[in-house]
Scaffold this active site. Structure first.
Site, mmCIF file in Angstrom:
data_model
loop_
_atom_site.group_PDB
_atom_site.id
_atom_site.type_symbol
_atom_site.label_atom_id
_atom_site.label_comp_id
_atom_site.label_asym_id
_atom_site.label_seq_id
_atom_site.Cartn_x
_atom_site.Cartn_y
_atom_site.Cartn_z
ATOM 1 N N SER A 1 -28.363 -15.733 22.905
ATOM 2 C CA SER A 1 -29.771 -15.502 22.578
ATOM 3 C C SER A 1 -30.303 -16.767 21.911
ATOM 4 C CB SER A 1 -29.914 -14.289 21.645
ATOM 5 O OG SER A 1 -31.271 -14.058 21.343
ATOM 6 N N ARG B 1 -37.922 -6.135 19.474
ATOM 7 C CA ARG B 1 -38.650 -6.888 18.452
ATOM 8 C C ARG B 1 -39.646 -7.839 19.100
ATOM 9 N NH1 ARG B 1 -35.285 -11.640 16.301
ATOM 10 N NH2 ARG B 1 -35.983 -12.331 18.383
ATOM 11 N N LYS C 1 -35.813 -18.748 27.667
ATOM 12 C CA LYS C 1 -34.818 -18.298 26.709
ATOM 13 C C LYS C 1 -33.536 -17.864 27.413
ATOM 14 C CE LYS C 1 -34.244 -15.200 22.729
ATOM 15 N NZ LYS C 1 -34.891 -14.175 21.867
ATOM 16 N N GLU D 1 -20.100 -11.940 18.153
ATOM 17 C CA GLU D 1 -20.046 -10.853 17.174
ATOM 18 C C GLU D 1 -21.068 -9.755 17.433
ATOM 19 O OE1 GLU D 1 -23.519 -13.165 15.649
ATOM 20 O OE2 GLU D 1 -21.658 -13.631 16.686
ATOM 21 N N HIS E 1 -23.182 -15.482 20.738
ATOM 22 C CA HIS E 1 -22.992 -14.551 19.629
ATOM 23 C C HIS E 1 -21.914 -13.540 20.008
ATOM 24 C CE1 HIS E 1 -26.393 -15.599 16.968
ATOM 25 N NE2 HIS E 1 -27.068 -15.848 18.068
ATOM 26 N N CYS F 1 -24.180 -20.288 16.840
ATOM 27 C CA CYS F 1 -25.499 -20.450 17.450
ATOM 28 C C CYS F 1 -26.276 -21.600 16.818
ATOM 29 C CB CYS F 1 -26.264 -19.137 17.420
ATOM 30 S SG CYS F 1 -27.588 -19.082 18.665
#
Length: 342
Positions: free
Chosen positions: A191, A248, A163, A236, A234, A142
């Site tokens: 992300s 969040r 985003k 993972e 990502h 990333c």
């Protein structure tokens, strides 16, 4: 943090460290040595450790892995996170005195308008130059991928209109061994607020391995003495990682730490949950207060997100590459690196 990962070893805690005798009994040459340079934000620090340890364990098969955690010392941390890094992680100085088959380098939450103004920039660029000639392969994840191509080839990341956040279908566009036997499509979590474009990468000599019609370039590579593998996404991430980020960001909006209400992650929550969250968003914009987080609805994910399947294939093939290269001796660690070609 130094851990010996074996197929049958349980990973209950990121601080699970075997006795020195266990390390000594490992057959010389049977294990791959992999370092994780974990620069993720404090809230994701321990989760990232667990995700990569479990991922490597699942991908390794019978092979054992010596796994070492590091973090760039210039990444700003809360006192609690700094204590965890200081007490559980290896000193980054030790990295250059050992031989590593592979590295995994994560990004850090940006605090400066430009990457080369981040407080950790010098540490990160020194790591990039070192890894080029002292590892068999390094993964840049990333934001770390964006930083690496900026340093290596002055490829500037571009701000996205909104985003890129969700689960995206990615297709393999070459027959590279890294994507061998990968599911089609590869469902990968992204992300990010920025991207590097396929056009810029191709002009600089990078090879794109996977892409998404919605999210753009996913995985790309460049061969130096080390094979550099770059993830814009990502792979993972576990099933709940995007949910944690979304909640969040809602909390930050309600606390007036951000002005824009976060968009729903793409192709992630089921239809009923999306409807409930849309109603909650309208209420949050009219009754903006931190206490409103107590009224968030129950969340249900889609059944087809295939969490972990893309990562399992990519990392299994990455470890095979490292294992096949293991018979070729690595050069002794360099005390200084050659200049990066411009």
């Amino acid at each position: 943090m130094s851990i010996l990962i074996a197929r049958d070893q349980g990973i209950a805690s990121p601080a699970l460290v075997p006795a020195e005798g266990d390390l000594a009994r490992d057959h010389a040459g049977a294990a791959l040595t992999i370092g994780l340079i974990n620069n993720m934000p404090d809230a994701a620090l321990k989760a990232t450790e667990r995700q990569f340890m479990k991922l490597l364990q699942a991908a390794a098969g019978p092979r054992r892995i010596r796994f070492h955690c590091f973090s760039l010392p210039s990444v700003k941390r809360s006192p609690e996170a700094k204590w965890h890094v200081d007490s559980e992680y290896c000193d980054l100085v030790d990295l250059k005195h050992q031989k590593f088959d592979g590295l995994i380098v994560t990004g850090a939450e940006p605090i400066a308008p430009d990457l080369d103004q981040e407080p950790y920039w010098r540490d990160l660029t020194e790591l990039i130059d070192w890894a080029r000639v002292n590892t068999r392969s390094t993964i840049w994840s990333c934001l770390a991928a964006h930083a690496a191509v900026l340093h290596l080839d002055r490829i500037e990341r571009q701000r996205l209109p909104s985003k890129c956040h969700g689960i995206f279908d990615c297709e393999a566009v070459t027959g590279d061994p890294l994507t061998r036997d990968a599911p089609a499509p590869l469902k990968v979590s992204h992300s990010r607020l920025n991207e590097v474009t396929e056009r810029d990468l191709a002009q600089a000599g990078y090879q794109v391995l996977t892409r998404s019609a919605q999210a753009g370039v996913d995985v790309f590579v460049r061969q130096y003495a080390s094979r550099f593998v770059f993830f814009q996404g990502h792979p993972e991430y576990d099933a709940l990682s995007l949910q944690r980020e979304y909640l969040r960001d809602i909390g930050r909006y309600l606390a007036r730490e951000r002005e824009v209400y976060p968009a729903l992650p793409v192709s992630y929550f089921d239809a009923a949950t999306e409807e409930k969250l849309a109603r909650f968003e309208k209420r949050a914009k009219h009754q903006r207060h931190p206490a409103l987080t107590n009224d968030l609805p129950a969340l249900t994910l889609r059944t087809d997100i295939a969490a972990g399947s893309a990562a399992a294939a990519l990392f299994r093939n990455w470890l095979r590459y490292l294992g096949a290269e293991a018979d070729a001796p690595l050069p002794a660690p360099l005390t200084s690196e050659p200049p990066v070609p411009r």
